[in-house]
Design a protein around this motif. Structure first.
Motif, PDB file in Angstrom:
ATOM      1  N   ARG A  82     -20.890  -6.668 -12.751  1.00  0.00           N
ATOM      2  CA  ARG A  82     -21.816  -7.794 -12.889  1.00  0.00           C
ATOM      3  C   ARG A  82     -22.148  -7.948 -14.372  1.00  0.00           C
ATOM      4  NH1 ARG A  82     -26.351  -5.097  -9.443  1.00  0.00           N
ATOM      5  NH2 ARG A  82     -25.601  -3.479 -10.855  1.00  0.00           N
ATOM      6  N   ILE A  83     -21.957  -9.132 -14.901  1.00  0.00           N
ATOM      7  CA  ILE A  83     -22.213  -9.331 -16.326  1.00  0.00           C
ATOM      8  C   ILE A  83     -23.185 -10.477 -16.578  1.00  0.00           C
ATOM      9  CG2 ILE A  83     -19.882  -8.515 -16.891  1.00  0.00           C
ATOM     10  CD1 ILE A  83     -19.329 -11.498 -17.765  1.00  0.00           C
ATOM     11  N   VAL A  84     -23.847 -10.377 -17.716  1.00  0.00           N
ATOM     12  CA  VAL A  84     -24.625 -11.487 -18.273  1.00  0.00           C
ATOM     13  C   VAL A  84     -23.809 -12.023 -19.437  1.00  0.00           C
ATOM     14  CG1 VAL A  84     -26.709 -12.157 -19.511  1.00  0.00           C
ATOM     15  CG2 VAL A  84     -26.858 -10.550 -17.586  1.00  0.00           C
ATOM     16  N   LEU A  85     -23.537 -13.298 -19.431  1.00  0.00           N
ATOM     17  CA  LEU A  85     -22.796 -13.926 -20.526  1.00  0.00           C
ATOM     18  C   LEU A  85     -23.802 -14.552 -21.479  1.00  0.00           C
ATOM     19  CD1 LEU A  85     -19.943 -14.566 -21.562  1.00  0.00           C
ATOM     20  CD2 LEU A  85     -20.027 -16.698 -20.265  1.00  0.00           C
ATOM     21  N   TYR A  86     -23.818 -14.074 -22.719  1.00  0.00           N
ATOM     22  CA  TYR A  86     -24.779 -14.538 -23.722  1.00  0.00           C
ATOM     23  C   TYR A  86     -24.037 -15.443 -24.719  1.00  0.00           C
ATOM     24  CZ  TYR A  86     -28.803 -14.257 -26.922  1.00  0.00           C
ATOM     25  OH  TYR A  86     -29.888 -14.555 -27.716  1.00  0.00           O
ATOM     26  N   GLY A  87     -24.319 -16.728 -24.664  1.00  0.00           N
ATOM     27  CA  GLY A  87     -23.668 -17.687 -25.555  1.00  0.00           C
ATOM     28  C   GLY A  87     -22.988 -18.779 -24.759  1.00  0.00           C
ATOM     29  N   ALA A  88     -23.357 -20.042 -25.043  1.00  0.00           N
ATOM     30  CA  ALA A  88     -22.784 -21.169 -24.301  1.00  0.00           C
ATOM     31  C   ALA A  88     -22.037 -22.131 -25.214  1.00  0.00           C
ATOM     32  CB  ALA A  88     -23.886 -21.912 -23.542  1.00  0.00           C
ATOM     33  N   GLY A  89     -21.730 -21.648 -26.421  1.00  0.00           N
ATOM     34  CA  GLY A  89     -20.964 -22.474 -27.357  1.00  0.00           C
ATOM     35  C   GLY A  89     -19.482 -22.415 -27.044  1.00  0.00           C
ATOM     36  N   THR A  90     -18.655 -22.599 -28.070  1.00  0.00           N
ATOM     37  CA  THR A  90     -17.206 -22.651 -27.881  1.00  0.00           C
ATOM     38  C   THR A  90     -16.654 -21.372 -27.253  1.00  0.00           C
ATOM     39  OG1 THR A  90     -17.043 -24.070 -29.831  1.00  0.00           O
ATOM     40  CG2 THR A  90     -15.009 -23.068 -29.038  1.00  0.00           C
ATOM     41  N   VAL A  91     -17.118 -20.222 -27.742  1.00  0.00           N
ATOM     42  CA  VAL A  91     -16.618 -18.947 -27.217  1.00  0.00           C
ATOM     43  C   VAL A  91     -17.091 -18.742 -25.785  1.00  0.00           C
ATOM     44  CG1 VAL A  91     -16.546 -16.452 -27.549  1.00  0.00           C
ATOM     45  CG2 VAL A  91     -16.585 -17.968 -29.543  1.00  0.00           C
TER      46      VAL A  91
END
Length: 379
Positions: A296-305
């Motif tokens: 289970r992960i938290v994805l931090y960052g909603a830009g290009t990457v």
């Protein structure tokens, strides 16, 4: 008379091709060989065809076992082999009549590994030679490490293997092959088996002989046909097992670690074919090497990457994104992106920071630590 060469053929449901394969080996100009046919639980009559040949030719030895996969078949054949050297032939492929004769001189010199080119066989009218990219000749151990290792596992300039790891275009000393298969007893992967044998083996090899002559006819799949290992729902899990194994073997060789990473990225992209998606160049590859399947992960960052990572994960049943956050969450109208403050409200295994700028990544990491997140969970 002691056998110079043992030819091992794992057999599984290849009744359409097995006779051509066996005949091509029996008719070799080099007679001092033995042929080991390992029937891996075939259900199409392939095993009976093998038995026919054991009655026709005293050099043919047949073994039947319950289905265990190609690694177990080749490992079994290697253990039973009586020759000084070993080579492998897939049961749907075939070899030229003078194939093994080409290696006599090198075998008599005691060369550890002898490698040839490959004929990619589509049909009688369509054949393509695949040549070795390195300079032909004999390499001593120091030469192998200085001239072969720098691009052996992955040649970034060509986006493919530097030295093709195929088992079937190589003739190798039995003791070297046996040692590598002994380490793979519990391996579950099929894709990359050759890499797990050949590359570690070359760490120990004292001599390597390269020839551009091609004798092995490798039958090619029809256009658009997807390989069986890519259809396996556990493909990514098994791929990571292979990746972790190679990293453990070459952990002391920095240049090779980078090559292993590039191979891994390439192979993850191959997995997209399962979803009828063409293999594509991905600018930002999700760090599959840092996340285990099912975590289970938290994805931090909603830009290009971050968008690139989410696009990949949405196509693959690999891990669960329990939360997607960005400091500028209010810019995104669909409500999918949340504030980083929400991280402490969810259960997760790891946080993946998907931000291009190193400086901003470090700031984000520091802020997460202030929130009470342990550093070892942040990647």
């Amino acid at each position: 008379m002691e056998k110079l060469l043992s030819v091992i053929v794992p057999v599984y449901n290849t009744g359409k091709y097995i006779r051509q394969c066996i005949e091509s080996i029996r008719k070799q100009s080099l007679k001092n060989i033995e042929l080991l046919l390992v029937d891996d639980g075939s259900t199409d009559g392939s095993g009976k065809i093998c038995d026919e040949y054991s009655c026709l030719d005293g050099r043919v030895r047949v073994f039947h076992q319950k289905n265990q996969g190609p690694i177990a078949s080749r490992a079994f054949g290697t253990a039973k082999a009586q020759g000084h050297y070993i080579t492998f032939v897939d049961s749907d492929d075939f070899v030229d009549g003078k194939s093994f004769e080409m290696a006599i001189s090198d075998m008599e010199k005691g060369i550890d590994v002898i490698s040839f080119g490959i004929v990619r066989y589509y049909d009688e009218d369509t054949k393509k030679n695949s040549f070795i990219e390195y300079e032909m000749g004999t390499y001593l151990q120091d030469d192998i490490r200085e001239k072969i290792f720098p691009s052996m596992i992955w040649d970034a300039s060509r986006e493919t293997f530097g030295l093709d790891p195929a088992l079937w275009n190589k003739i190798m000393k039995k003791e070297l092959v046996s040692a590598e298969y002994a380490k793979l007893k519990n391996a579950s992967f099929h894709y990359g088996e050759d890499m797990a044998v050949i590359y570690p083996l070359l760490l120990k090899a004292k001599t390597l002989s390269l020839h551009n002559e091609s004798y092995y006819y490798h039958r090619q799949r029809k256009g658009g046909e997807i390989a069986g290992y890519l259809k396996d729902t556990a493909y990514l899990k098994k791929l990571y097992e292979l990746y972790a194994y190679l990293v453990s073997v070459f952990e002391k060789y920095d240049g090779l670690r980078k090559q292993i990473d590039l191979f891994y990225i390439h192979s993850v992209q191959l997995g997209l074919l399962r979803y009828n998606m063409p293999k594509q160049r991905i600018r930002y590859m999700f760090p599959f090497d840092k996340v285990m399947k099912g975590e289970r992960i938290v994805l931090y960052g909603a830009g290009t990457v971050g968008q690139a990572y989410m696009d990949q994960l949405s196509q693959l049943d690999y891990c669960e994104v329990v939360l997607w956050v960005d400091k500028n969450f209010d810019k995104y109208e669909d409500g999918q992106i949340k504030s980083p403050d929400n991280i402490i409200k969810v259960a997760f295994d790891k946080i993946i920071i998907a931000i291009f700028s190193e400086q901003i990544r470090e700031c984000a990491k520091e802020e997460l630590v202030v929130l009470g997140i342990k550093k070892e969970k942040i990647f």
